[in-house]
Design an enzyme around this catalytic site. Structure first.
Site, short mmCIF file in Angstrom:
data_model
loop_
_atom_site.label_atom_id
_atom_site.label_comp_id
_atom_site.label_asym_id
_atom_site.label_seq_id
_atom_site.Cartn_x
_atom_site.Cartn_y
_atom_site.Cartn_z
N THR A 19 0.90 -1.23 -0.02
CA THR A 19 0.23 -0.08 0.02
C THR A 19 1.03 1.28 -0.23
OG1 THR A 19 -1.27 1.36 1.44
CG2 THR A 19 -0.08 -0.42 2.39
N SER A 78 -0.71 2.89 10.61
CA SER A 78 -1.67 1.99 11.51
C SER A 78 -0.96 0.60 11.68
CB SER A 78 -3.18 1.92 10.82
OG SER A 78 -2.93 1.09 9.66
N TYR A 111 -2.11 -1.93 10.81
CA TYR A 111 -2.17 -2.47 9.23
C TYR A 111 -1.21 -2.28 8.73
CZ TYR A 111 -3.66 -2.45 4.51
OH TYR A 111 -3.51 -2.30 3.08
N HIS A 112 -1.22 -0.92 8.33
CA HIS A 112 -0.13 -0.20 7.40
C HIS A 112 1.30 -0.97 7.80
CE1 HIS A 112 -3.37 2.61 6.36
NE2 HIS A 112 -2.75 2.48 5.29
N LYS A 155 2.21 -4.25 6.47
CA LYS A 155 2.57 -4.18 5.25
C LYS A 155 4.00 -3.98 5.06
CE LYS A 155 -1.50 -4.86 2.75
NZ LYS A 155 -1.72 -5.88 1.44
#
Lengths: 383, 383
Positions: B144, B179, B181-182, B185
């Site tokens: 991302t 975050s 989540y980020h 990644k």
């Protein structure tokens, strides 16, 4: 100060705990004893057996009159670490509680996944527990110089100011770690920086070099208080391996060309650095990174020093180059900054002939305990 | 080409699978249906219900005569993914199979830890499985643009050449994700780069912007082949939320000042980019990073576009600024390079008045299905 040491059974955790206790701080140690299980899995042991932590805490009390609060548990269990923080209320949390071996992490898919999950989840749990119970505490996290890899530019302390196309920013120093273990530390650092940014956590990431030595003022008080000396291919470090190989009269095994250069420091300086970090905490929201080592050596430099120490003890030692089990540059530029801890007051103990002679002498005294079967590397990075 | 799509039940996975199948590639889709469970946990649903994947695969066969090989399982179970790679022998592996929501990852300690473990372990298992069974396959991993954050210098495509104190190196672009989540990644990217370096894996990391749209040539073939449109506060994206809010006559909710600028792309361009990556694979050992978006917009830009689209449909819409639930810069420099996919042949579908009118029209057609209770953000980054 109230100091929590996570990984208090370990090579560095135990001497650190005694140091803080000795100067009058309130000390709590946490350990899961997972490290001892990893040793059993791999069939390796430190040169001298290490008494149980319960035993050492009792002996410490008997010798000094000081209490160390011992809590047995795993920080991957969030209930455990929440409870520890809630009840102990530390001012500083020194976090050594991770799987620390690159070869272990490269043994198999299982150990790679385990290492990353263990280290990342433990640290995430700790961050969430701090947020809940001690939001003003200072996290002192042990990272590693290996997070940076061996770039062709100078290694800064955690952050670097970049000019790019006429604009400028100060960004986290780009990392290029060399094993799934080192990667887990990179992941930790990124998670901690985020927690500082969004929750105002105060954190110091100590990117530590390779530590040598087993003597601190406190370990010297009694044999029962000793810390571990690993020379095996999983948990041992290169200098320890060379000292043992010289003591048993075998060639020093250099992996590849031996130009691999890293930062090194004496165990007493680890304790000094951790103490300086605790006594001079990061500010709320600050992700402070300190490069924690005192000297740079190549593997060939260290081999030369051990050959010379052996010669001073009238032992002839040779050097043998093995195919490198790791994938890494064997000849490279290396210049890592390390001024911030000196600015805080670090007084380095350098790797002098005297200090290396003392280490060699102490290994020779126990040479009959050496297990020759656990020295040669069997875990390969690529195959 | 034999193409494995991991996350084949998802918003992008399913249209990607149909696209490759339609052009005659052998396609296998893998899904654990965890995404549907996360939706249930949070009580959110896409605007239109999505048929089961089994049903869609059958309908696809009926309509086109083409088989899609469906394997149900979780890549966090290494036995499952080893078996899939061993038996399907893909040339390209398109990996969408991760927990994709920043708010979900910020919901609690549990979801933060779950997101990182799920994403990191799934990807590690995949890398080890590739090494074992398809070492020459090409990994196309969805990353991302959010991995980069919003630095004050131009964002390069994965790597940046730095001059520092008279020396130069090309290093991984420094990341500052927003975050847990980020961060997952970012961890994945670091792990994949290492696998390329030590095992010679060929990998393309597609750092994707925010995707909009639900129409591709294949989803248009029949309603049963549709893909999901999320407008909720967990899995929805800002443009979808604005379109739904305009359709139900509520103010468009801008978080904070609305100067947050990101890269965006049409779903058809996601599929083009993934196809271009597969057709032009990375070399063995190469960790290739492509920034996958076509245009940059701020949140205020998008709000303006939706207000204008509503006005063209004779609907008056206002904009309301909410306190930002996230911790992020709300006004910042943003310039992200994205030329490499154009060089490979990408022909962008831009966010024109016509395309936004078409999206708005399609949302209005189903306005009675909107659940007004799942739009407002309830998950806060700091509190």
């Amino acid at each position: 100060m109230r100091v929590l040491i996570i990984g208090g059974d370990g090579y560095l955790g135990w001497p650190t705990a005694m140091h803080f206790s000795n100067r009058g701080d309130a000390v709590c140690v946490v350990d899961s004893f997972d490290k001892r299980r990893w040793e059993l899995e791999e069939g390796v042991e430190p040169l001298l057996a290490i008494p149980t932590l319960q035993n050492r805490v009792r002996e410490w009390k008997r010798l000094t009159g000081r209490d160390i609060d011992l809590r047995v548990g795993d920080i991957c269990n969030q209930r455990f670490i929440y409870k520890v923080l809630e009840t102990f209320q530390p001012d500083a949390i020194v976090h050594y509680g991770e799987q620390p071996s690159a070869p272990y992490s490269m043994h198999s898919r299982e150990t790679a996944v385990y290492t990353q999950v263990n280290n990342v989840v433990g640290t995430l749990n700790l961050l969430f527990a701090m947020r809940r119970h001690v939001p003003k505490a200072h996290l002192v996290k042990l990272g590693t110089m290996g997070e940076y890899g061996t770039p062709n530019i100078a290694i800064e302390e955690g952050w670097i100011t970049i000019e790019h196309e006429g604009r400028k920013d100060t960004v986290l120093y780009p990392k290029k770690p060399g094993s799934f273990y080192h990667l887990s530390k990179v992941h930790d650092s990124a998670n901690i920086e985020f927690a500082c940014r969004i929750w105002g956590v105060a954190a110091t990431d100590l990117n530590q070099g390779v530590v040598y030595g087993i003597r601190t003022p406190e370990t010297e008080m009694a044999p029962v208080l000793r810390t571990s000396f690993h020379y095996d291919h999983i948990f041992g470090t290169v200098l320890n391996r060379f000292l043992v190989q010289a003591a048993i009269g075998e060639p020093l095994t250099v992996y590849g060309k031996g130009g691999q250069t890293r930062g090194f420091l004496d165990i007493r300086d680890t304790i000094q650095c951790v103490t300086l970090a605790c006594d001079n905490p990061a500010k709320s929201g600050e992700f402070r990174v300190l490069n924690q080592f005192t000297e740079q050596f190549s593997v060939n430099d260290l081999a030369g020093k051990v050959v010379a120490a052996a010669r001073r003890a009238s032992i002839d030692v040779t050097v043998r180059n093995l195919p490198n089990p790791r994938v890494e540059l064997e000849s490279h530029f290396y210049e890592a900054k390390h001024s911030k801890l000196l600015d805080l007051g670090l007084k380095p103990h350098l790797l002098t002939d005297e200090s290396i002679d003392a280490m060699f002498e102490s290994v020779r005294r126990h040479v009959e305990k050496v297990d020759r079967q656990i020295i040669q590397p069997t875990i390969k990075w690529a195959q």
